[in-house]
Design a protein around this motif. Structure first.
Motif, PDB file in Angstrom:
ATOM      1  N   ALA A 150      41.688  18.876   3.421  1.00 49.73           N
ATOM      2  CA  ALA A 150      40.757  18.757   4.851  1.00 49.73           C
ATOM      3  C   ALA A 150      39.371  19.092   4.137  1.00 49.73           C
ATOM      4  O   ALA A 150      38.276  18.555   4.624  1.00 49.73           O
ATOM      5  CB  ALA A 150      41.056  19.741   5.896  1.00 49.73           C
ATOM      6  N   LEU A 151      39.295  20.060   3.288  1.00 54.17           N
ATOM      7  CA  LEU A 151      38.057  20.313   2.661  1.00 54.17           C
ATOM      8  C   LEU A 151      37.786  19.020   1.813  1.00 54.17           C
ATOM      9  O   LEU A 151      36.521  18.688   1.772  1.00 54.17           O
ATOM     10  CB  LEU A 151      38.323  21.440   1.900  1.00 54.17           C
ATOM     11  CG  LEU A 151      37.052  22.083   0.865  1.00 54.17           C
ATOM     12  CD1 LEU A 151      35.785  22.078   1.600  1.00 54.17           C
ATOM     13  CD2 LEU A 151      37.339  23.080   0.029  1.00 54.17           C
ATOM     14  N   LEU A 152      38.503  18.392   1.076  1.00 57.56           N
ATOM     15  CA  LEU A 152      37.995  17.179   0.395  1.00 57.56           C
ATOM     16  C   LEU A 152      37.362  16.089   1.184  1.00 57.56           C
ATOM     17  O   LEU A 152      36.528  15.477   1.191  1.00 57.56           O
ATOM     18  CB  LEU A 152      39.223  16.774  -0.357  1.00 57.56           C
ATOM     19  CG  LEU A 152      39.136  15.303  -0.871  1.00 57.56           C
ATOM     20  CD1 LEU A 152      38.092  15.230  -2.327  1.00 57.56           C
ATOM     21  CD2 LEU A 152      40.475  14.764  -1.693  1.00 57.56           C
ATOM     22  N   ASP A 153      38.253  16.015   2.359  1.00 58.48           N
ATOM     23  CA  ASP A 153      37.835  14.860   3.355  1.00 58.48           C
ATOM     24  C   ASP A 153      36.359  15.241   3.858  1.00 58.48           C
ATOM     25  O   ASP A 153      35.419  14.282   4.273  1.00 58.48           O
ATOM     26  CB  ASP A 153      38.770  14.874   4.418  1.00 58.48           C
ATOM     27  CG  ASP A 153      40.069  14.297   4.043  1.00 58.48           C
ATOM     28  OD1 ASP A 153      40.132  13.336   3.239  1.00 58.48           O
ATOM     29  OD2 ASP A 153      41.107  14.299   5.008  1.00 58.48           O
ATOM     30  N   ASP A 154      36.250  16.409   4.270  1.00 57.81           N
ATOM     31  CA  ASP A 154      34.718  16.999   4.694  1.00 57.81           C
ATOM     32  C   ASP A 154      33.657  16.620   3.544  1.00 57.81           C
ATOM     33  O   ASP A 154      32.836  15.999   3.909  1.00 57.81           O
ATOM     34  CB  ASP A 154      34.789  18.416   5.060  1.00 57.81           C
ATOM     35  CG  ASP A 154      33.525  18.923   5.603  1.00 57.81           C
ATOM     36  OD1 ASP A 154      32.854  18.242   6.557  1.00 57.81           O
ATOM     37  OD2 ASP A 154      33.099  20.010   5.063  1.00 57.81           O
ATOM     38  N   VAL A 155      34.028  17.002   2.328  1.00 59.87           N
ATOM     39  CA  VAL A 155      32.965  16.488   1.288  1.00 59.87           C
ATOM     40  C   VAL A 155      32.853  15.458   1.147  1.00 59.87           C
ATOM     41  O   VAL A 155      31.434  14.864   1.116  1.00 59.87           O
ATOM     42  CB  VAL A 155      33.518  17.140   0.023  1.00 59.87           C
ATOM     43  CG1 VAL A 155      32.881  16.843  -1.195  1.00 59.87           C
ATOM     44  CG2 VAL A 155      33.649  18.823  -0.025  1.00 59.87           C
ATOM     45  N   GLU A 156      33.860  14.333   1.120  1.00 57.66           N
ATOM     46  CA  GLU A 156      33.762  13.115   0.765  1.00 57.66           C
ATOM     47  C   GLU A 156      33.049  12.408   1.998  1.00 57.66           C
ATOM     48  O   GLU A 156      32.126  11.595   2.011  1.00 57.66           O
ATOM     49  CB  GLU A 156      35.074  12.235   0.724  1.00 57.66           C
ATOM     50  CG  GLU A 156      35.762  12.668  -0.638  1.00 57.66           C
ATOM     51  CD  GLU A 156      37.007  11.902  -0.699  1.00 57.66           C
ATOM     52  OE1 GLU A 156      37.553  12.072  -1.843  1.00 57.66           O
ATOM     53  OE2 GLU A 156      37.604  11.514   0.248  1.00 57.66           O
ATOM     54  N   SER A 157      33.467  12.753   3.432  1.00 58.10           N
ATOM     55  CA  SER A 157      32.863  12.208   4.538  1.00 58.10           C
ATOM     56  C   SER A 157      31.249  12.477   4.907  1.00 58.10           C
ATOM     57  O   SER A 157      30.418  11.632   4.967  1.00 58.10           O
ATOM     58  CB  SER A 157      33.566  12.527   5.692  1.00 58.10           C
ATOM     59  OG  SER A 157      33.486  13.859   6.089  1.00 58.10           O
ATOM     60  N   THR A 158      30.782  13.844   4.300  1.00 59.63           N
ATOM     61  CA  THR A 158      29.612  14.285   4.527  1.00 59.63           C
ATOM     62  C   THR A 158      28.618  13.293   3.442  1.00 59.63           C
ATOM     63  O   THR A 158      27.446  13.019   3.512  1.00 59.63           O
ATOM     64  CB  THR A 158      29.641  15.685   4.071  1.00 59.63           C
ATOM     65  OG1 THR A 158      30.128  16.186   5.092  1.00 59.63           O
ATOM     66  CG2 THR A 158      27.957  16.062   4.305  1.00 59.63           C
ATOM     67  N   LEU A 159      29.127  13.300   2.247  1.00 55.90           N
ATOM     68  CA  LEU A 159      28.574  12.624   1.180  1.00 55.90           C
ATOM     69  C   LEU A 159      28.124  11.230   1.583  1.00 55.90           C
ATOM     70  O   LEU A 159      27.304  10.417   1.436  1.00 55.90           O
ATOM     71  CB  LEU A 159      29.069  12.722  -0.172  1.00 55.90           C
ATOM     72  CG  LEU A 159      28.505  11.885  -1.303  1.00 55.90           C
ATOM     73  CD1 LEU A 159      27.247  12.441  -1.611  1.00 55.90           C
ATOM     74  CD2 LEU A 159      29.654  12.334  -2.631  1.00 55.90           C
ATOM     75  N   LEU A 160      29.411  10.556   1.939  1.00 57.52           N
ATOM     76  CA  LEU A 160      29.305   8.928   2.377  1.00 57.52           C
ATOM     77  C   LEU A 160      28.298   8.777   3.441  1.00 57.52           C
ATOM     78  O   LEU A 160      27.634   7.880   3.718  1.00 57.52           O
ATOM     79  CB  LEU A 160      30.584   8.497   2.856  1.00 57.52           C
ATOM     80  CG  LEU A 160      31.597   8.395   1.563  1.00 57.52           C
ATOM     81  CD1 LEU A 160      32.964   7.867   2.030  1.00 57.52           C
ATOM     82  CD2 LEU A 160      31.174   7.263   0.745  1.00 57.52           C
ATOM     83  N   ALA A 161      28.186   9.779   4.465  1.00 57.90           N
ATOM     84  CA  ALA A 161      27.209   9.715   5.628  1.00 57.90           C
ATOM     85  C   ALA A 161      26.008   9.774   5.156  1.00 57.90           C
ATOM     86  O   ALA A 161      24.995   9.196   5.819  1.00 57.90           O
ATOM     87  CB  ALA A 161      27.728  11.025   6.672  1.00 57.90           C
ATOM     88  N   LEU A 182      24.819   9.050   2.041  1.00 60.26           N
ATOM     89  CA  LEU A 182      24.535   7.876   1.444  1.00 60.26           C
ATOM     90  C   LEU A 182      24.332   6.716   2.313  1.00 60.26           C
ATOM     91  O   LEU A 182      23.422   5.828   2.174  1.00 60.26           O
ATOM     92  CB  LEU A 182      25.769   7.471   0.471  1.00 60.26           C
ATOM     93  CG  LEU A 182      26.196   8.402  -0.698  1.00 60.26           C
ATOM     94  CD1 LEU A 182      27.033   8.106  -1.382  1.00 60.26           C
ATOM     95  CD2 LEU A 182      24.920   8.490  -1.863  1.00 60.26           C
ATOM     96  N   ASN A 183      25.117   6.782   3.325  1.00 57.22           N
ATOM     97  CA  ASN A 183      24.984   5.608   4.328  1.00 57.22           C
ATOM     98  C   ASN A 183      23.471   5.728   5.098  1.00 57.22           C
ATOM     99  O   ASN A 183      22.754   4.765   5.217  1.00 57.22           O
ATOM    100  CB  ASN A 183      26.073   5.577   5.235  1.00 57.22           C
ATOM    101  CG  ASN A 183      26.183   4.194   6.054  1.00 57.22           C
ATOM    102  OD1 ASN A 183      25.993   3.183   5.400  1.00 57.22           O
ATOM    103  ND2 ASN A 183      26.770   4.465   7.438  1.00 57.22           N
ATOM    104  N   THR A 184      23.370   6.919   5.503  1.00 58.46           N
ATOM    105  CA  THR A 184      21.966   6.945   6.424  1.00 58.46           C
ATOM    106  C   THR A 184      20.705   6.639   5.497  1.00 58.46           C
ATOM    107  O   THR A 184      19.825   6.283   5.876  1.00 58.46           O
ATOM    108  CB  THR A 184      21.846   8.493   6.602  1.00 58.46           C
ATOM    109  OG1 THR A 184      22.799   8.863   7.542  1.00 58.46           O
ATOM    110  CG2 THR A 184      20.520   8.815   7.256  1.00 58.46           C
ATOM    111  N   CYS A 185      20.815   7.204   4.214  1.00 57.22           N
ATOM    112  CA  CYS A 185      19.842   6.701   2.921  1.00 57.22           C
ATOM    113  C   CYS A 185      19.594   5.371   2.792  1.00 57.22           C
ATOM    114  O   CYS A 185      18.540   4.772   2.942  1.00 57.22           O
ATOM    115  CB  CYS A 185      20.039   7.318   2.031  1.00 57.22           C
ATOM    116  SG  CYS A 185      18.756   7.417   0.887  1.00 57.22           S
ATOM    117  N   VAL A 186      20.617   4.619   2.800  1.00 58.53           N
ATOM    118  CA  VAL A 186      20.535   3.237   2.572  1.00 58.53           C
ATOM    119  C   VAL A 186      19.997   2.429   4.012  1.00 58.53           C
ATOM    120  O   VAL A 186      19.231   1.557   3.808  1.00 58.53           O
ATOM    121  CB  VAL A 186      21.963   2.615   2.034  1.00 58.53           C
ATOM    122  CG1 VAL A 186      22.011   1.048   2.325  1.00 58.53           C
ATOM    123  CG2 VAL A 186      22.451   3.044   0.824  1.00 58.53           C
TER     124      VAL A 186
END
Length: 198
Positions: free
Chosen positions: A55-66, A68-72
């Motif tokens: 769950a911690l891994l999923d949180d780190v990944e989803s936050t990072l992807l979000a 990145l997505n916002t920036c793009v």
């Protein structure tokens, strides 16, 4: 209801401890005990935030992807087929702020599934840039091939101690992707069939 500042700080401590251990040990060897020791919290505090390491891994990944997505998304309205260099300028900024975490997750010590999530996050932006409605199978293969190569470049650069300046890496990959991706997608979207003979 938003988390209090204290809870936000504790969550960030846990995330930073996890990322540090990811760099040192790899995902499969990270334990809750090691995270709590580095984060200077007790075990019960960890479980207030996450039921387990996945769950911690999923949180780190989803936050990072979000992020990145916002920036793009923030620059997509300005990007045209002739201005794809803007993507790489943004990529440089992203690598400077979140690059270590991104490369760790994509690398040998990270999550094997994260590369797929990363590529799927990028695909809609490529559709937008090239003004396409959907990918043909050939386009999908080309994009996956190009993005997998990009991931390989950055993970290799990181594993090698980041000897070459990041700006040089960005500019080199920009030129390569122009040749591999832009030309290929433009030909396919124009109705040209690419054939490879054996």
């Amino acid at each position: 209801m938003p988390e209090s500042r204290t809870k936000q700080r504790t969550r960030e401590q846990i995330r930073k401890a996890f990322i540090r251990l990811l760099a040192e040990k790899g995902l499969s060897k990270i334990s809750v005990a090691a995270i709590t020791q580095i984060a200077n919290i007790n075990r019960s505090t960890f479980y207030e935030y996450y039921p387990d390491i996945r769950a911690l891994l999923d949180d780190v990944e989803s936050t990072l992807l979000a992020d990145l997505n916002t920036c793009v998304h923030s620059i997509c309205g300005e990007i045209t087929r002739d201005k794809l260099g803007q993507i790489f300028t943004t990529g440089l900024d992203l690598m400077q702020s979140d690059g270590d975490t991104l490369v760790l997750l994509l690398g040998a010590n990270g999550d094997p599934n994260f590369a797929v999530k990363f590529i799927e996050m990028v695909k809609p932006q490529i559709l937008f840039v090239f003004q396409l409605d959907e990918f043909t199978p050939q386009m999908n293969t080309a994009v996956t091939f190009a993005m997998s190569g990009l991931i390989g470049v950055f993970t290799s650069w990181y594993a090698g101690g980041k000897q070459e300046p990041l700006e040089d890496i960005i500019h080199t990959t920009q030129r390569l992707l122009y040749g591999i991706l832009q030309d290929f997608i433009l030909k396919i979207s124009s109705g040209l069939v690419v054939c490879i003979s054996s």
